[in-house]
Design an enzyme around this catalytic site. Structure first.
Site: not given
Length: 540
Positions: A35, A227, A469, A502
Protein backbone atom coordinates in the site's frame (compact mmCIF):
# COMPACT_ATOMS: atom_id res chain seq x y z
CA UNK A 1 5.77 -22.94 -5.20
CA UNK A 2 8.94 -22.67 -3.10
CA UNK A 3 10.79 -20.75 -5.80
CA UNK A 4 8.64 -17.65 -5.14
CA UNK A 5 8.83 -15.37 -2.13
CA UNK A 6 5.03 -15.22 -1.99
CA UNK A 7 2.15 -17.04 -3.60
CA UNK A 8 0.34 -13.76 -4.28
CA UNK A 9 1.34 -10.11 -4.13
CA UNK A 10 -1.54 -7.63 -4.02
CA UNK A 11 -0.90 -4.05 -5.14
CA UNK A 12 -3.24 -1.80 -3.18
CA UNK A 13 -5.54 -2.26 -0.18
CA UNK A 14 -8.82 -0.72 -1.28
CA UNK A 15 -12.13 -2.47 -1.87
CA UNK A 16 -10.73 -4.92 -4.42
CA UNK A 17 -7.38 -5.56 -2.75
CA UNK A 18 -8.89 -6.11 0.68
CA UNK A 19 -11.33 -8.72 -0.61
CA UNK A 20 -8.47 -10.48 -2.40
CA UNK A 21 -6.32 -10.44 0.75
CA UNK A 22 -8.94 -12.06 2.96
CA UNK A 23 -10.32 -14.60 0.50
CA UNK A 24 -6.88 -15.78 -0.62
CA UNK A 25 -5.67 -16.09 2.97
CA UNK A 26 -8.76 -18.17 3.74
CA UNK A 27 -7.78 -20.46 0.86
CA UNK A 28 -4.29 -20.95 2.19
CA UNK A 29 -2.21 -18.66 -0.02
CA UNK A 30 0.81 -16.77 1.25
CA UNK A 31 -0.22 -13.16 0.62
CA UNK A 32 1.63 -9.85 0.80
CA UNK A 33 -0.14 -6.51 0.28
CA UNK A 34 1.67 -3.34 -0.73
CA UNK A 35 0.00 0.00 0.00
CA UNK A 36 1.45 3.35 -1.07
CA UNK A 37 -0.27 5.20 1.77
CA UNK A 38 0.25 5.04 5.50
CA UNK A 39 -1.52 3.01 8.15
CA UNK A 40 -4.02 4.92 10.31
CA UNK A 41 -5.40 4.18 13.73
CA UNK A 42 -8.57 6.08 14.59
CA UNK A 43 -6.71 8.82 16.45
CA UNK A 44 -4.28 9.31 13.55
CA UNK A 45 -6.82 10.90 11.22
CA UNK A 46 -6.93 14.66 10.83
CA UNK A 47 -9.29 16.49 13.17
CA UNK A 48 -10.32 18.75 10.28
CA UNK A 49 -9.35 19.04 6.63
CA UNK A 50 -7.04 21.95 7.48
CA UNK A 51 -4.55 19.52 9.00
CA UNK A 52 -2.91 19.09 5.61
CA UNK A 53 -0.19 16.65 6.67
CA UNK A 54 -2.82 14.15 7.84
CA UNK A 55 -5.52 14.98 5.31
CA UNK A 56 -3.91 15.49 1.89
CA UNK A 57 -1.80 12.94 0.04
CA UNK A 58 1.32 14.71 -1.25
CA UNK A 59 4.19 12.57 0.06
CA UNK A 60 6.89 14.54 -1.73
CA UNK A 61 5.80 17.48 0.44
CA UNK A 62 5.53 15.46 3.63
CA UNK A 63 1.73 15.11 3.50
CA UNK A 64 0.64 11.52 4.13
CA UNK A 65 -3.12 11.93 4.42
CA UNK A 66 -6.14 10.15 3.00
CA UNK A 67 -7.17 12.55 0.21
CA UNK A 68 -5.54 12.16 -3.20
CA UNK A 69 -6.21 14.72 -5.95
CA UNK A 70 -5.23 13.97 -9.56
CA UNK A 71 -5.77 16.01 -12.69
CA UNK A 72 -6.18 15.05 -16.33
CA UNK A 73 -7.08 17.34 -19.24
CA UNK A 74 -10.72 16.21 -19.05
CA UNK A 75 -11.33 15.57 -15.34
CA UNK A 76 -10.13 16.28 -11.80
CA UNK A 77 -10.15 13.19 -9.61
CA UNK A 78 -10.66 12.80 -5.88
CA UNK A 79 -9.38 9.46 -4.56
CA UNK A 80 -8.15 7.82 -1.37
CA UNK A 81 -4.81 6.85 0.17
CA UNK A 82 -3.76 4.66 3.09
CA UNK A 83 -4.19 1.11 4.32
CA UNK A 84 -7.85 0.62 3.49
CA UNK A 85 -7.68 2.71 0.30
CA UNK A 86 -10.75 4.73 -0.58
CA UNK A 87 -12.70 3.37 2.40
CA UNK A 88 -10.76 5.78 4.63
CA UNK A 89 -12.21 8.91 2.99
CA UNK A 90 -15.25 7.69 1.10
CA UNK A 91 -18.75 8.68 2.20
CA UNK A 92 -19.79 5.24 3.57
CA UNK A 93 -22.40 5.05 0.79
CA UNK A 94 -23.19 1.60 -0.60
CA UNK A 95 -25.83 1.63 -3.32
CA UNK A 96 -26.42 -1.19 -5.78
CA UNK A 97 -26.73 -0.02 -9.42
CA UNK A 98 -29.89 -0.34 -11.47
CA UNK A 99 -30.47 -2.60 -14.51
CA UNK A 100 -28.86 -0.20 -17.02
CA UNK A 101 -25.41 -0.87 -15.54
CA UNK A 102 -25.67 -4.64 -15.90
CA UNK A 103 -26.98 -4.34 -19.46
CA UNK A 104 -24.18 -2.15 -20.79
CA UNK A 105 -23.05 -3.47 -24.23
CA UNK A 106 -19.43 -3.81 -23.06
CA UNK A 107 -20.22 -6.87 -20.93
CA UNK A 108 -23.89 -7.88 -21.16
CA UNK A 109 -23.18 -10.76 -23.53
CA UNK A 110 -20.60 -12.36 -21.22
CA UNK A 111 -22.86 -13.31 -18.29
CA UNK A 112 -26.20 -12.57 -16.66
CA UNK A 113 -24.47 -10.07 -14.43
CA UNK A 114 -27.34 -8.89 -12.27
CA UNK A 115 -28.33 -12.40 -11.18
CA UNK A 116 -24.77 -13.74 -11.07
CA UNK A 117 -23.57 -10.90 -8.85
CA UNK A 118 -26.61 -10.99 -6.56
CA UNK A 119 -25.11 -13.40 -3.96
CA UNK A 120 -21.84 -11.50 -4.03
CA UNK A 121 -23.64 -8.19 -3.39
CA UNK A 122 -25.25 -9.89 -0.39
CA UNK A 123 -21.83 -11.00 0.89
CA UNK A 124 -20.39 -7.52 0.32
CA UNK A 125 -23.25 -5.91 2.25
CA UNK A 126 -22.74 -8.27 5.16
CA UNK A 127 -18.98 -7.72 5.24
CA UNK A 128 -19.27 -3.93 4.95
CA UNK A 129 -22.04 -3.76 7.55
CA UNK A 130 -24.60 -2.02 5.37
CA UNK A 131 -27.50 -0.28 7.11
CA UNK A 132 -30.09 -0.14 4.34
CA UNK A 133 -31.57 3.24 5.33
CA UNK A 134 -29.80 6.04 7.19
CA UNK A 135 -31.76 6.13 10.46
CA UNK A 136 -31.72 9.83 11.42
CA UNK A 137 -33.70 12.82 10.20
CA UNK A 138 -32.40 16.38 10.37
CA UNK A 139 -32.55 19.62 8.39
CA UNK A 140 -30.50 18.33 5.43
CA UNK A 141 -32.74 15.31 5.02
CA UNK A 142 -35.84 17.54 5.06
CA UNK A 143 -34.24 19.94 2.57
CA UNK A 144 -33.39 17.10 0.17
CA UNK A 145 -36.89 15.65 0.41
CA UNK A 146 -38.35 19.09 -0.22
CA UNK A 147 -36.06 19.73 -3.20
CA UNK A 148 -37.15 16.42 -4.72
CA UNK A 149 -40.81 17.40 -4.26
CA UNK A 150 -40.20 20.80 -5.82
CA UNK A 151 -38.65 19.11 -8.87
CA UNK A 152 -41.61 16.74 -9.19
CA UNK A 153 -39.57 13.65 -8.32
CA UNK A 154 -40.51 13.24 -4.68
CA UNK A 155 -41.32 9.56 -5.21
CA UNK A 156 -37.63 8.88 -5.93
CA UNK A 157 -36.39 10.28 -2.63
CA UNK A 158 -34.79 7.71 -0.30
CA UNK A 159 -32.44 7.29 2.63
CA UNK A 160 -28.98 6.12 1.66
CA UNK A 161 -27.64 2.64 2.48
CA UNK A 162 -24.52 3.25 4.55
CA UNK A 163 -21.65 1.34 6.15
CA UNK A 164 -21.58 2.78 9.67
CA UNK A 165 -21.88 1.30 13.16
CA UNK A 166 -24.49 3.54 14.78
CA UNK A 167 -24.82 1.73 18.11
CA UNK A 168 -24.92 4.08 21.10
CA UNK A 169 -23.17 7.36 20.22
CA UNK A 170 -19.63 7.43 21.57
CA UNK A 171 -19.96 4.09 23.38
CA UNK A 172 -17.26 1.47 22.81
CA UNK A 173 -18.37 -2.12 22.26
CA UNK A 174 -16.87 -5.42 21.20
CA UNK A 175 -17.04 -6.26 17.50
CA UNK A 176 -20.75 -6.38 16.56
CA UNK A 177 -20.24 -7.79 13.04
CA UNK A 178 -17.99 -10.87 13.11
CA UNK A 179 -18.71 -12.61 16.38
CA UNK A 180 -15.97 -10.74 18.19
CA UNK A 181 -13.24 -11.57 15.66
CA UNK A 182 -13.11 -8.02 14.35
CA UNK A 183 -11.94 -4.88 16.19
CA UNK A 184 -13.92 -3.12 18.91
CA UNK A 185 -16.23 -0.38 17.65
CA UNK A 186 -17.64 2.94 18.84
CA UNK A 187 -21.12 4.22 18.04
CA UNK A 188 -21.39 7.07 15.51
CA UNK A 189 -21.57 10.58 16.96
CA UNK A 190 -22.81 12.19 13.70
CA UNK A 191 -19.77 14.49 13.61
CA UNK A 192 -19.89 14.75 9.80
CA UNK A 193 -16.18 14.16 9.19
CA UNK A 194 -16.46 10.72 7.55
CA UNK A 195 -14.49 11.90 4.51
CA UNK A 196 -11.66 13.42 6.55
CA UNK A 197 -11.23 10.12 8.40
CA UNK A 198 -13.38 8.68 11.18
CA UNK A 199 -11.65 9.37 14.51
CA UNK A 200 -14.59 7.87 16.39
CA UNK A 201 -14.24 4.30 15.09
CA UNK A 202 -17.81 4.09 13.78
CA UNK A 203 -17.12 4.03 10.06
CA UNK A 204 -16.93 0.55 8.55
CA UNK A 205 -13.62 1.07 6.77
CA UNK A 206 -11.81 -1.93 5.33
CA UNK A 207 -9.54 -1.90 8.40
CA UNK A 208 -12.63 -2.78 10.44
CA UNK A 209 -13.59 -5.83 8.34
CA UNK A 210 -11.73 -7.38 5.40
CA UNK A 211 -8.20 -6.23 6.26
CA UNK A 212 -8.51 -6.83 9.99
CA UNK A 213 -9.65 -10.40 9.32
CA UNK A 214 -6.98 -10.90 6.65
CA UNK A 215 -4.18 -9.89 9.00
CA UNK A 216 -5.48 -12.35 11.57
CA UNK A 217 -5.02 -15.03 8.92
CA UNK A 218 -1.40 -14.13 8.32
CA UNK A 219 -1.56 -11.58 5.49
CA UNK A 220 1.37 -9.16 5.53
CA UNK A 221 0.50 -5.53 4.76
CA UNK A 222 3.40 -3.19 4.00
CA UNK A 223 2.41 0.47 4.16
CA UNK A 224 4.21 3.40 2.51
CA UNK A 225 5.54 1.16 -0.26
CA UNK A 226 4.83 2.28 -3.83
CA UNK A 227 5.03 -0.41 -6.52
CA UNK A 228 7.32 0.88 -9.25
CA UNK A 229 7.50 -2.23 -11.44
CA UNK A 230 5.72 -5.52 -12.06
CA UNK A 231 7.82 -7.61 -14.42
CA UNK A 232 6.95 -10.94 -15.98
CA UNK A 233 9.55 -13.64 -15.19
CA UNK A 234 10.76 -16.25 -17.68
CA UNK A 235 8.87 -19.47 -17.03
CA UNK A 236 6.06 -17.80 -15.11
CA UNK A 237 5.53 -15.60 -12.10
CA UNK A 238 6.42 -11.98 -11.51
CA UNK A 239 9.01 -9.76 -9.88
CA UNK A 240 7.42 -6.88 -7.97
CA UNK A 241 9.63 -3.90 -7.13
CA UNK A 242 8.63 -1.33 -4.53
CA UNK A 243 10.14 1.85 -3.12
CA UNK A 244 9.44 4.18 -0.23
CA UNK A 245 6.48 6.42 -1.00
CA UNK A 246 7.49 10.02 -1.52
CA UNK A 247 11.24 9.45 -1.21
CA UNK A 248 13.39 12.15 -2.81
CA UNK A 249 16.74 10.34 -2.77
CA UNK A 250 16.92 7.12 -0.76
CA UNK A 251 14.19 5.12 -2.44
CA UNK A 252 14.86 1.89 -0.57
CA UNK A 253 13.96 -0.27 -3.55
CA UNK A 254 13.14 -3.91 -2.85
CA UNK A 255 12.01 -6.73 -5.11
CA UNK A 256 10.01 -9.85 -4.25
CA UNK A 257 8.75 -12.60 -6.53
CA UNK A 258 5.26 -14.05 -6.64
CA UNK A 259 3.49 -16.69 -8.63
CA UNK A 260 0.43 -14.44 -9.00
CA UNK A 261 -0.12 -10.69 -8.78
CA UNK A 262 -3.40 -8.89 -8.11
CA UNK A 263 -3.48 -5.25 -9.22
CA UNK A 264 -5.84 -3.32 -6.95
CA UNK A 265 -4.34 0.16 -6.71
CA UNK A 266 -7.50 1.96 -7.78
CA UNK A 267 -8.23 3.15 -11.30
CA UNK A 268 -5.50 5.78 -11.29
CA UNK A 269 -2.84 3.56 -9.74
CA UNK A 270 -3.59 0.39 -11.71
CA UNK A 271 -3.89 2.17 -15.04
CA UNK A 272 -0.70 4.13 -14.48
CA UNK A 273 1.22 0.96 -13.59
CA UNK A 274 -0.13 -1.04 -16.52
CA UNK A 275 0.54 1.77 -18.99
CA UNK A 276 4.13 2.11 -17.81
CA UNK A 277 4.78 -1.63 -17.71
CA UNK A 278 3.40 -2.09 -21.21
CA UNK A 279 5.54 0.79 -22.52
CA UNK A 280 8.70 -0.50 -20.81
CA UNK A 281 8.25 -4.09 -21.96
CA UNK A 282 7.86 -5.47 -18.44
CA UNK A 283 4.31 -6.59 -19.35
CA UNK A 284 4.47 -6.49 -23.14
CA UNK A 285 1.25 -8.33 -23.99
CA UNK A 286 -1.22 -6.12 -22.13
CA UNK A 287 -4.10 -5.39 -24.49
CA UNK A 288 -4.01 -2.29 -26.66
CA UNK A 289 -7.48 -1.62 -25.24
CA UNK A 290 -5.79 -0.38 -22.05
CA UNK A 291 -7.09 3.08 -21.18
CA UNK A 292 -10.29 2.79 -23.22
CA UNK A 293 -13.67 3.07 -21.48
CA UNK A 294 -12.28 5.07 -18.59
CA UNK A 295 -15.31 6.39 -16.78
CA UNK A 296 -16.01 9.32 -14.45
CA UNK A 297 -19.46 8.04 -13.42
CA UNK A 298 -20.63 10.97 -15.58
CA UNK A 299 -20.29 13.01 -12.43
CA UNK A 300 -20.55 16.59 -11.20
CA UNK A 301 -20.05 18.18 -7.79
CA UNK A 302 -22.12 21.32 -7.33
CA UNK A 303 -24.17 22.47 -4.34
CA UNK A 304 -25.81 25.25 -2.39
CA UNK A 305 -24.25 27.65 0.12
CA UNK A 306 -25.85 30.24 2.40
CA UNK A 307 -24.39 33.68 3.07
CA UNK A 308 -24.51 33.01 6.82
CA UNK A 309 -24.82 29.98 9.07
CA UNK A 310 -28.53 29.23 9.43
CA UNK A 311 -28.66 28.91 13.22
CA UNK A 312 -31.90 26.93 13.08
CA UNK A 313 -30.34 24.38 10.71
CA UNK A 314 -27.43 22.19 11.78
CA UNK A 315 -26.32 21.34 8.25
CA UNK A 316 -23.03 19.76 9.36
CA UNK A 317 -24.56 17.20 11.74
CA UNK A 318 -24.88 13.67 10.38
CA UNK A 319 -22.76 11.36 8.29
CA UNK A 320 -21.29 12.30 4.92
CA UNK A 321 -24.15 11.17 2.66
CA UNK A 322 -27.64 10.42 3.94
CA UNK A 323 -30.23 10.78 1.14
CA UNK A 324 -30.72 10.85 -2.60
CA UNK A 325 -33.25 11.36 -5.37
CA UNK A 326 -33.37 11.02 -9.18
CA UNK A 327 -33.76 14.12 -11.31
CA UNK A 328 -34.51 11.86 -14.29
CA UNK A 329 -34.20 8.16 -15.09
CA UNK A 330 -30.41 8.30 -15.41
CA UNK A 331 -29.38 11.12 -13.04
CA UNK A 332 -28.89 10.47 -9.32
CA UNK A 333 -28.39 13.28 -6.76
CA UNK A 334 -26.99 12.86 -3.24
CA UNK A 335 -26.34 15.34 -0.45
CA UNK A 336 -22.77 15.45 0.87
CA UNK A 337 -21.42 17.09 4.02
CA UNK A 338 -18.20 17.72 5.88
CA UNK A 339 -18.14 18.27 9.62
CA UNK A 340 -17.61 21.61 11.41
CA UNK A 341 -14.16 23.01 10.75
CA UNK A 342 -13.48 20.89 7.66
CA UNK A 343 -13.74 23.72 5.17
CA UNK A 344 -10.72 23.15 2.94
CA UNK A 345 -12.63 21.58 0.04
CA UNK A 346 -14.74 24.72 -0.13
CA UNK A 347 -11.79 26.29 -1.95
CA UNK A 348 -12.90 24.33 -5.02
CA UNK A 349 -16.32 26.02 -5.03
CA UNK A 350 -17.28 29.18 -6.88
CA UNK A 351 -20.24 30.77 -8.66
CA UNK A 352 -22.33 28.60 -10.95
CA UNK A 353 -21.72 29.44 -14.62
CA UNK A 354 -23.52 28.29 -17.78
CA UNK A 355 -21.73 25.10 -18.76
CA UNK A 356 -23.02 25.00 -22.33
CA UNK A 357 -20.92 28.01 -23.41
CA UNK A 358 -17.26 28.50 -24.23
CA UNK A 359 -14.54 29.37 -21.75
CA UNK A 360 -14.76 33.10 -22.49
CA UNK A 361 -18.49 33.14 -21.83
CA UNK A 362 -18.08 31.14 -18.61
CA UNK A 363 -15.39 33.48 -17.32
CA UNK A 364 -17.49 36.48 -18.37
CA UNK A 365 -20.46 35.12 -16.43
CA UNK A 366 -18.29 34.61 -13.36
CA UNK A 367 -16.89 38.15 -13.50
CA UNK A 368 -20.34 39.70 -14.03
CA UNK A 369 -21.83 37.85 -11.07
CA UNK A 370 -18.96 38.93 -8.81
CA UNK A 371 -19.10 42.58 -9.95
CA UNK A 372 -22.87 42.69 -9.65
CA UNK A 373 -22.79 41.76 -5.96
CA UNK A 374 -19.22 41.62 -4.66
CA UNK A 375 -20.14 41.63 -0.96
CA UNK A 376 -22.61 38.79 -1.41
CA UNK A 377 -20.14 36.75 -3.46
CA UNK A 378 -17.45 37.32 -0.85
CA UNK A 379 -19.77 36.05 1.86
CA UNK A 380 -20.74 33.01 -0.23
CA UNK A 381 -17.14 32.23 -1.12
CA UNK A 382 -15.69 32.79 2.35
CA UNK A 383 -14.33 29.50 3.72
CA UNK A 384 -15.18 30.38 7.32
CA UNK A 385 -17.80 27.86 8.52
CA UNK A 386 -18.31 26.76 4.92
CA UNK A 387 -19.28 23.20 5.92
CA UNK A 388 -21.96 24.60 8.25
CA UNK A 389 -23.47 26.87 5.60
CA UNK A 390 -23.96 24.56 2.67
CA UNK A 391 -24.88 21.26 1.11
CA UNK A 392 -22.77 19.63 -1.61
CA UNK A 393 -24.74 17.98 -4.42
CA UNK A 394 -23.02 14.88 -5.79
CA UNK A 395 -24.64 14.10 -9.15
CA UNK A 396 -24.02 10.83 -11.05
CA UNK A 397 -25.34 9.34 -14.27
CA UNK A 398 -25.57 6.00 -16.06
CA UNK A 399 -24.86 7.79 -19.36
CA UNK A 400 -22.58 5.96 -21.80
CA UNK A 401 -19.66 8.37 -21.98
CA UNK A 402 -15.97 7.71 -21.49
CA UNK A 403 -12.40 8.90 -21.77
CA UNK A 404 -9.38 7.16 -23.29
CA UNK A 405 -6.20 7.38 -21.22
CA UNK A 406 -2.68 7.02 -22.58
CA UNK A 407 0.89 8.05 -21.80
CA UNK A 408 2.65 11.12 -23.11
CA UNK A 409 6.11 12.48 -22.46
CA UNK A 410 6.26 15.68 -20.44
CA UNK A 411 9.50 17.27 -19.25
CA UNK A 412 11.24 13.98 -19.94
CA UNK A 413 8.73 11.91 -17.92
CA UNK A 414 5.89 9.67 -19.03
CA UNK A 415 2.60 10.92 -17.58
CA UNK A 416 -1.02 9.99 -18.18
CA UNK A 417 -3.21 12.09 -20.39
CA UNK A 418 -6.81 11.83 -21.60
CA UNK A 419 -8.92 12.18 -24.73
CA UNK A 420 -12.63 11.86 -25.37
CA UNK A 421 -13.51 8.21 -25.81
CA UNK A 422 -16.39 5.94 -26.77
CA UNK A 423 -19.98 7.13 -26.47
CA UNK A 424 -21.20 10.62 -25.66
CA UNK A 425 -18.55 13.23 -24.86
CA UNK A 426 -17.56 13.11 -21.23
CA UNK A 427 -19.57 16.03 -19.80
CA UNK A 428 -17.82 19.15 -18.54
CA UNK A 429 -21.03 20.05 -16.69
CA UNK A 430 -24.45 18.53 -16.00
CA UNK A 431 -27.56 20.70 -16.47
CA UNK A 432 -29.37 18.35 -14.09
CA UNK A 433 -26.78 19.17 -11.42
CA UNK A 434 -27.44 22.89 -11.83
CA UNK A 435 -31.18 22.28 -11.56
CA UNK A 436 -30.77 20.18 -8.41
CA UNK A 437 -28.39 22.68 -6.81
CA UNK A 438 -30.85 25.52 -7.43
CA UNK A 439 -33.70 23.52 -5.87
CA UNK A 440 -31.57 22.71 -2.82
CA UNK A 441 -30.58 26.38 -2.45
CA UNK A 442 -34.24 27.45 -2.47
CA UNK A 443 -35.02 24.95 0.26
CA UNK A 444 -32.08 26.11 2.37
CA UNK A 445 -33.51 29.64 2.17
CA UNK A 446 -37.00 28.47 3.12
CA UNK A 447 -35.88 26.23 5.97
CA UNK A 448 -33.13 28.43 7.36
CA UNK A 449 -34.37 31.95 6.76
CA UNK A 450 -31.06 32.97 5.17
CA UNK A 451 -30.03 33.88 1.65
CA UNK A 452 -28.52 30.98 -0.28
CA UNK A 453 -27.28 30.33 -3.79
CA UNK A 454 -26.46 27.39 -6.06
CA UNK A 455 -22.71 26.96 -6.46
CA UNK A 456 -20.41 25.28 -8.97
CA UNK A 457 -16.68 24.54 -8.92
CA UNK A 458 -13.55 26.20 -10.27
CA UNK A 459 -12.63 23.15 -12.40
CA UNK A 460 -16.10 23.30 -13.99
CA UNK A 461 -15.55 26.96 -14.92
CA UNK A 462 -12.60 25.75 -17.00
CA UNK A 463 -14.55 22.87 -18.53
CA UNK A 464 -13.06 20.18 -16.28
CA UNK A 465 -15.56 18.19 -14.20
CA UNK A 466 -14.83 16.79 -10.75
CA UNK A 467 -15.31 13.11 -9.95
CA UNK A 468 -14.91 11.08 -6.79
CA UNK A 469 -15.54 7.87 -8.71
CA UNK A 470 -12.87 7.30 -11.35
CA UNK A 471 -13.48 3.92 -13.01
CA UNK A 472 -12.57 1.67 -15.92
CA UNK A 473 -9.71 1.62 -18.38
CA UNK A 474 -8.78 -2.02 -17.70
CA UNK A 475 -12.27 -3.35 -18.16
CA UNK A 476 -13.91 -6.77 -18.29
CA UNK A 477 -14.29 -7.95 -21.87
CA UNK A 478 -15.04 -10.95 -24.07
CA UNK A 479 -11.72 -10.63 -25.92
CA UNK A 480 -8.40 -8.77 -25.67
CA UNK A 481 -9.51 -6.55 -28.56
CA UNK A 482 -12.32 -5.17 -26.40
CA UNK A 483 -10.74 -4.88 -22.97
CA UNK A 484 -7.88 -5.75 -20.65
CA UNK A 485 -9.26 -8.60 -18.51
CA UNK A 486 -11.57 -11.55 -18.93
CA UNK A 487 -14.66 -12.12 -16.82
CA UNK A 488 -12.58 -13.84 -14.14
CA UNK A 489 -10.49 -10.63 -13.90
CA UNK A 490 -7.38 -12.25 -15.46
CA UNK A 491 -5.27 -9.98 -17.66
CA UNK A 492 -5.36 -11.11 -21.28
CA UNK A 493 -1.92 -12.29 -22.39
CA UNK A 494 -0.38 -12.50 -18.91
CA UNK A 495 -1.37 -15.64 -16.97
CA UNK A 496 -1.17 -15.07 -13.25
CA UNK A 497 -1.86 -11.33 -13.44
CA UNK A 498 -5.26 -10.07 -12.26
CA UNK A 499 -7.06 -6.72 -11.96
CA UNK A 500 -9.52 -6.48 -9.08
CA UNK A 501 -10.49 -2.85 -8.47
CA UNK A 502 -12.45 0.03 -9.97
CA UNK A 503 -10.47 -0.06 -13.23
CA UNK A 504 -12.25 -3.34 -14.08
CA UNK A 505 -15.72 -1.71 -13.95
CA UNK A 506 -16.95 -1.52 -17.56
CA UNK A 507 -19.77 1.07 -17.34
CA UNK A 508 -20.98 4.07 -15.35
CA UNK A 509 -23.00 2.65 -12.43
CA UNK A 510 -24.67 6.00 -11.74
CA UNK A 511 -24.30 5.41 -8.00
CA UNK A 512 -21.37 5.20 -5.59
CA UNK A 513 -19.34 2.23 -6.90
CA UNK A 514 -17.74 0.83 -3.72
CA UNK A 515 -20.32 -1.91 -3.18
CA UNK A 516 -20.06 -2.97 -6.83
CA UNK A 517 -16.25 -3.11 -6.74
CA UNK A 518 -16.51 -5.27 -3.62
CA UNK A 519 -19.10 -7.58 -5.16
CA UNK A 520 -17.07 -7.99 -8.36
CA UNK A 521 -14.01 -8.82 -6.26
CA UNK A 522 -15.95 -11.36 -4.21
CA UNK A 523 -17.10 -13.04 -7.42
CA UNK A 524 -13.62 -13.06 -8.97
CA UNK A 525 -11.99 -14.52 -5.85
CA UNK A 526 -14.69 -17.15 -5.45
CA UNK A 527 -13.28 -18.89 -8.55
CA UNK A 528 -9.79 -19.28 -7.09
CA UNK A 529 -9.14 -22.81 -5.79
CA UNK A 530 -7.51 -23.63 -2.48
CA UNK A 531 -3.76 -23.22 -2.61
CA UNK A 532 -2.92 -26.91 -2.42
CA UNK A 533 -4.84 -27.54 -5.67
CA UNK A 534 -1.96 -26.20 -7.76
CA UNK A 535 -3.10 -27.92 -10.92
CA UNK A 536 -6.38 -25.96 -10.82
CA UNK A 537 -5.03 -22.46 -10.22
CA UNK A 538 -6.48 -19.70 -12.40
CA UNK A 539 -4.74 -19.75 -15.77
CA UNK A 540 -5.38 -18.79 -19.37
Amino acid sequence: MTRFDEDVVIVGSGFGGSVAALRLAEKGYRVRVYEAGRRFEDDDFAKTSWNLRRYLWAPMLGCYGVQRIHRLPHVMILAGAGVGGGSLNYANTLYQPGPAFFQDPQWRGIAEWESELSPHYATAKRMLGVVEHYPHTGPVERIMAGAAEDLGVGSTFRRAPVGVWFGKPGERTTDPFFGGEGPDRTGCTLCGNCMVGCRVGAKNTLMKNYLALAERRGVSIEALRTVSEVRELPGGGFAVTTQRSGAWLRHGRRTVTAEQVVLAGGTWGTQQLLHRMKASGALPRVSDALGRLTRTNSEALDGAVATAVPESLDLARGIAITTSFHVDDRTHVENVRYGPGSNLMGALATVLVPGDRGLGARLGSLVRQVLRSPVRQFRLGNLRRWSERGIIALVMQTADNSLTLSLRRRFGRLVMTSAQGHGEPNPSHLPQAHTAAAAIARRVEQEGGVSAEARGSWPEVFGIPLTAHFLGGAVISASPEDGVIDHYHRVWGHPGLHVVDGSAVPANPGVNPSLTITALAERALSYWPKSEQTDQRPSQ
